[in-house]
Scaffold this motif. Structure first.
Motif, PDB file in Angstrom:
ATOM      1  N   ALA A  44     -21.443   4.895  10.234  1.00  0.00           N
ATOM      2  CA  ALA A  44     -20.091   4.399  10.501  1.00  0.00           C
ATOM      3  C   ALA A  44     -19.534   3.689   9.277  1.00  0.00           C
ATOM      4  O   ALA A  44     -18.351   3.840   8.938  1.00  0.00           O
ATOM      5  CB  ALA A  44     -20.110   3.458  11.702  1.00  0.00           C
ATOM      6  N   GLY A  45     -20.369   2.892   8.598  1.00  0.00           N
ATOM      7  CA  GLY A  45     -19.921   2.186   7.409  1.00  0.00           C
ATOM      8  C   GLY A  45     -19.542   3.139   6.287  1.00  0.00           C
ATOM      9  O   GLY A  45     -18.553   2.922   5.572  1.00  0.00           O
ATOM     10  N   ALA A  46     -20.321   4.208   6.110  1.00  0.00           N
ATOM     11  CA  ALA A  46     -20.010   5.181   5.063  1.00  0.00           C
ATOM     12  C   ALA A  46     -18.706   5.913   5.368  1.00  0.00           C
ATOM     13  O   ALA A  46     -17.860   6.106   4.478  1.00  0.00           O
ATOM     14  CB  ALA A  46     -21.159   6.172   4.918  1.00  0.00           C
ATOM     15  N   LEU A  47     -18.514   6.333   6.615  1.00  0.00           N
ATOM     16  CA  LEU A  47     -17.288   7.036   6.985  1.00  0.00           C
ATOM     17  C   LEU A  47     -16.076   6.112   6.904  1.00  0.00           C
ATOM     18  O   LEU A  47     -14.989   6.523   6.476  1.00  0.00           O
ATOM     19  CB  LEU A  47     -17.435   7.612   8.390  1.00  0.00           C
ATOM     20  CG  LEU A  47     -18.451   8.756   8.509  1.00  0.00           C
ATOM     21  CD1 LEU A  47     -18.792   9.023   9.963  1.00  0.00           C
ATOM     22  CD2 LEU A  47     -17.914  10.017   7.843  1.00  0.00           C
ATOM     23  N   ASP A  48     -16.254   4.847   7.291  1.00  0.00           N
ATOM     24  CA  ASP A  48     -15.172   3.870   7.169  1.00  0.00           C
ATOM     25  C   ASP A  48     -14.799   3.664   5.705  1.00  0.00           C
ATOM     26  O   ASP A  48     -13.611   3.618   5.350  1.00  0.00           O
ATOM     27  CB  ASP A  48     -15.595   2.551   7.802  1.00  0.00           C
ATOM     28  CG  ASP A  48     -14.523   1.474   7.677  1.00  0.00           C
ATOM     29  OD1 ASP A  48     -13.536   1.535   8.419  1.00  0.00           O
ATOM     30  OD2 ASP A  48     -14.687   0.579   6.816  1.00  0.00           O
ATOM     31  N   THR A  49     -15.798   3.560   4.857  1.00  0.00           N
ATOM     32  CA  THR A  49     -15.543   3.352   3.431  1.00  0.00           C
ATOM     33  C   THR A  49     -14.833   4.555   2.826  1.00  0.00           C
ATOM     34  O   THR A  49     -13.905   4.413   2.015  1.00  0.00           O
ATOM     35  CB  THR A  49     -16.870   3.090   2.700  1.00  0.00           C
ATOM     36  OG1 THR A  49     -17.489   1.921   3.253  1.00  0.00           O
ATOM     37  CG2 THR A  49     -16.651   2.885   1.218  1.00  0.00           C
ATOM     38  N   TYR A  50     -15.252   5.759   3.221  1.00  0.00           N
ATOM     39  CA  TYR A  50     -14.589   6.961   2.695  1.00  0.00           C
ATOM     40  C   TYR A  50     -13.133   7.011   3.143  1.00  0.00           C
ATOM     41  O   TYR A  50     -12.238   7.319   2.340  1.00  0.00           O
ATOM     42  CB  TYR A  50     -15.319   8.214   3.169  1.00  0.00           C
ATOM     43  CG  TYR A  50     -14.694   9.486   2.648  1.00  0.00           C
ATOM     44  CD1 TYR A  50     -14.891   9.904   1.340  1.00  0.00           C
ATOM     45  CD2 TYR A  50     -13.856  10.258   3.455  1.00  0.00           C
ATOM     46  CE1 TYR A  50     -14.293  11.051   0.848  1.00  0.00           C
ATOM     47  CE2 TYR A  50     -13.256  11.409   2.979  1.00  0.00           C
ATOM     48  CZ  TYR A  50     -13.480  11.801   1.671  1.00  0.00           C
ATOM     49  OH  TYR A  50     -12.878  12.942   1.184  1.00  0.00           O
ATOM     50  N   GLY A  51     -12.885   6.707   4.411  1.00  0.00           N
ATOM     51  CA  GLY A  51     -11.511   6.721   4.890  1.00  0.00           C
ATOM     52  C   GLY A  51     -10.628   5.773   4.098  1.00  0.00           C
ATOM     53  O   GLY A  51      -9.491   6.113   3.736  1.00  0.00           O
TER      54      GLY A  51
END
Length: 663
Positions: free
Chosen positions: A346-353
């Motif tokens: 979730a943190g990686a996808l949030d950061t990418y967004g």
């Protein structure tokens, strides 16, 4: 340690901890007992034995960030400095390739030479002891019995200046031949034997070898040896009384010798004459410490344990608008991104967004694989070649328009795979390039349309970090739902966006389809205020700061149904319809016609085609359970249709379409 950078990270981390301990020991030199003064070196030993920088953590000083910055600035190497083990490991075959490789080879050679020298010193000493004669153990037995201490084999050796214990596994007590040895000397050495001080001396020698070029750690090794002797003196004095205690300082002078000082595996680590003065001064200050001080000593050690051994995690050093003089700051920000791993999917996808929304390369570096960091840095540095040689964090994500920062992003169709997760990231746009980035943009407000851009991505774990890998280019989509606020209602899906699963069936001249989507969200709501907040209250906005350790706070499902005619007039014959999900085990909610048109939280929905004039409906609900577990989708849908001509109700199963929109 496999290269010079990993050695520097390990030894500088230990040096920072050592300097801190020296200050603490100085502050408590007269307040805490010799037991604490020696035992506290165990914290430094833990720092030395623990690979530095693991998990992006650092001890006291941020050596990982500084070394990563220096390495990238000097060499252009954006790989991550990793200390695999606290000892030097073989470098890749092929010999040194760079000057830094040569320096690492010199370091490893120094470790090997020093280890060999210590080993030869120990072997020479053992050979000398083998030539010795068995000692009369009557005195030894008497002293050991008097103070309840263990015994070991004893030998007398010609030319030996003082007594000491040699060996860890099979210790030997070495005594000077032809000389009377005071009982207090025997007591001192038997206490070394009881508390295994020779083993501590061996460990200190090992640390000397591993960090032979770090003078601060050599100094600490000397201090640790002195503290071991001071502790042994304390233990002796606690067993002596009156005149014997006062006479002990004189005895120490006879034990001073540098012949075998620092010999590994012996109790002669600090018996050199230069250390005797401090020990005699300590004897003059001798006192018994109250039992309550033991608790205070433990408390101080525990307080020191967290910053020295556990360390603290990295925080992102964001590079904003760096000018010509800010190139070093740019390397620092990139180093900080490499050292701040995304610890959750979730943190990686949030950061990418948020990297896409902000077009921020530093944010992208947070969730990018290590082997892509150099190309990412080169892309950002390419923007530094303007007229002002401006260095900044701009990154071209390929987004076909300008994102709506207030709306943020939406994560659709999270799917668990063998290597991690796949998903579709959706970005509401303020301006959309309908025919490519060179075409005139169309404003949503002017045309009354809501445009979004979506991209399939994959999140996978690489080492201790989660990374995001785009699985293709961005695609434009115009929302099909006629919402006044299409952006906020993207939390409930839209048929124009990819489906997790499309369920379909053909019956009575109709094509029935259900577009099923899931939407996962991270809580990115922040309250904002201004000078008039006292009257109007605070407002909320989307937090564009990455959350590399985030978890999903909610998960929803959305289902949109549409029936299209394959035979003209077929839809006009439908009266009512209702549908319900069916799970893999055959379970599911009951299928009933509701009044009007609506849906339920159990996934059922219904409608009246005659009243609405169309076969179109849908709904959504929370998925329930832990939002950080990949959702389980319905196996199929069961739908019942009733007809205006009075024919029998028709029940049909809508099955997943092969090769559907699953990313």
């Amino acid at each position: 340690m496999t290269d010079l950078w990993s050695f520097l990270l390990q030894t500088l981390t230990a040096a920072g901890a050592a300097a801190f301990l020296l200050v603490v020991k100085y502050l408590f030199r007269d307040k805490l007992s010799p037991r604490w003064q020696f035992g506290i070196w165990g914290l430094l030993a833990l720092v030395l034995l623990h690979p530095a920088g693991q998990g992006g953590r650092y001890v006291l000083l941020n050596w990982p960030l500084w070394l990563e910055t220096l390495k990238a600035a000097l060499t252009g190497d954006y790989s991550l400095i990793r200390v695999i083990a606290p000892i030097p490991l073989p470098a890749p075959l092929g010999g040194p390739q760079t000057p830094l490789d040569v320096l690492y080879f010199v370091y490893v050679t120094g470790v090997v030479v020093l280890l060999a020298w210590y080993a030869l010193t120990y072997l020479r000493l053992r050979l000398a002891l083998r030539r010795g004669n068995p000692a009369d153990d009557a005195q030894l037995r008497r002293v050991a019995a008097q103070y309840d201490l263990p015994l070991c084999r004893a030998v007398e050796v010609e030319g030996l200046p003082s007594a000491f214990v040699c060996g860890v596994v099979r210790p030997v007590l070495a005594l000077p031949a032809g000389q009377a040895v005071d009982d207090k000397v025997i007591l001192h050495e038997l206490l070394h034997l009881k508390y295994h001080d020779a083993a501590w001396g061996l460990l200190i020698c090992l640390f000397r070898c591993l960090h032979w070029c770090n003078p601060l750690l050599w100094y600490c090794a000397d201090r640790a040896g002195n503290d071991a002797e001071a502790l042994c003196d304390q233990r002796v004095l606690e067993r002596l009384e009156g005149e014997d205690r006062r006479d002990y300082g004189r005895i120490l002078l006879s034990m001073a010798s540098g012949k075998y000082a620092r010999a590994p595996g012996t109790s002669s680590m600090a018996n050199g004459g230069r250390n005797i003065r401090e020990r005699i001064e300590a004897i003059a200050r001798f006192k018994r410490y109250p039992a309550g001080m033991a608790l205070a000593s433990v408390c101080v050690a525990l307080v020191l344990l967290f910053p020295l051994v556990l360390g603290q995690g990295q925080t992102l050093a964001k590079a904003n608008g760096l000018g010509h003089s800010g190139e070093l700051e740019f390397h620092t920000a990139m180093a900080s991104a490499r050292l701040t791993p995304c610890t959750t999917a979730a943190g990686a996808l949030d950061t990418y967004g948020k990297a896409v929304i902000e077009q921020d390369g530093i944010y992208r570096a947070l969730c990018a694989p290590i082997d892509q960091q150099a190309d990412l840095a080169a892309q950002m540095e390419s923007f530094a070649h303007g007229p002002d040689n401006w260095v900044h964090e701009h990154w071209e994500s390929g987004l076909p328009g300008y994102p709506d920062q207030a709306a943020g992003y939406f994560l659709y169709n999270l799917t668990e795979t063998d290597s991690g997760y796949t998903a579709v990231v959706v970005f509401p746009l303020q301006l959309a390039y309908l025919d490519g980035p060179d075409a005139p943009p169309v404003r949503e407000s002017e045309e009354g349309h809501a445009y979004t851009a979506w991209q399939a991505v994959r999140a996978e774990r690489q080492g201790d970090r989660w990374v995001v890998l785009p699985q293709g280019d961005f695609h434009l989509a115009e929302l099909q739902q006629a919402y006044d606020d299409g952006v906020s209602l993207l939390t409930w899906g839209d048929p124009a966006l990819p489906a997790a699963v499309t369920y379909a069936a053909d019956v009575d001249g109709l094509r029935l389809e259900i577009v099923y989507q899931t939407i996962h969200t991270v809580d990115n709501t922040v309250e904002t205020s201004n000078s008039m907040s006292w009257f109007f209250g605070t407002s909320t906005s989307f937090d564009t700061t990455p959350k590399p350790n985030a978890l999903f706070d909610s998960a929803r499902e959305s289902y949109d149904f549409i029936g299209t005619e394959t035979v003209p007039g077929a839809a006009d014959l439908v009266n009512r319809y209702a549908a319900a999900p069916v799970w893999a085990d055959g379970s599911g909610p009951s299928l009933e016609f509701g009044s009007g048109q609506g849906s339920s939280s159990d996934g059922t929905f219904w409608g009246n085609a005659r009243d609405s004039g169309s076969l179109q409906s849908g709904g959504g609900s929370g998925l329930g359970g832990d939002p950080n577990e990949a959702p389980v989708w319905p196996d199929h849908y069961r739908m019942v249709l009733s007809y205006v001509d009075g024919r029998e109700e028709q029940t049909v199963e809508l099955r997943p379409v092969e090769g559907g929109d699953v990313p």
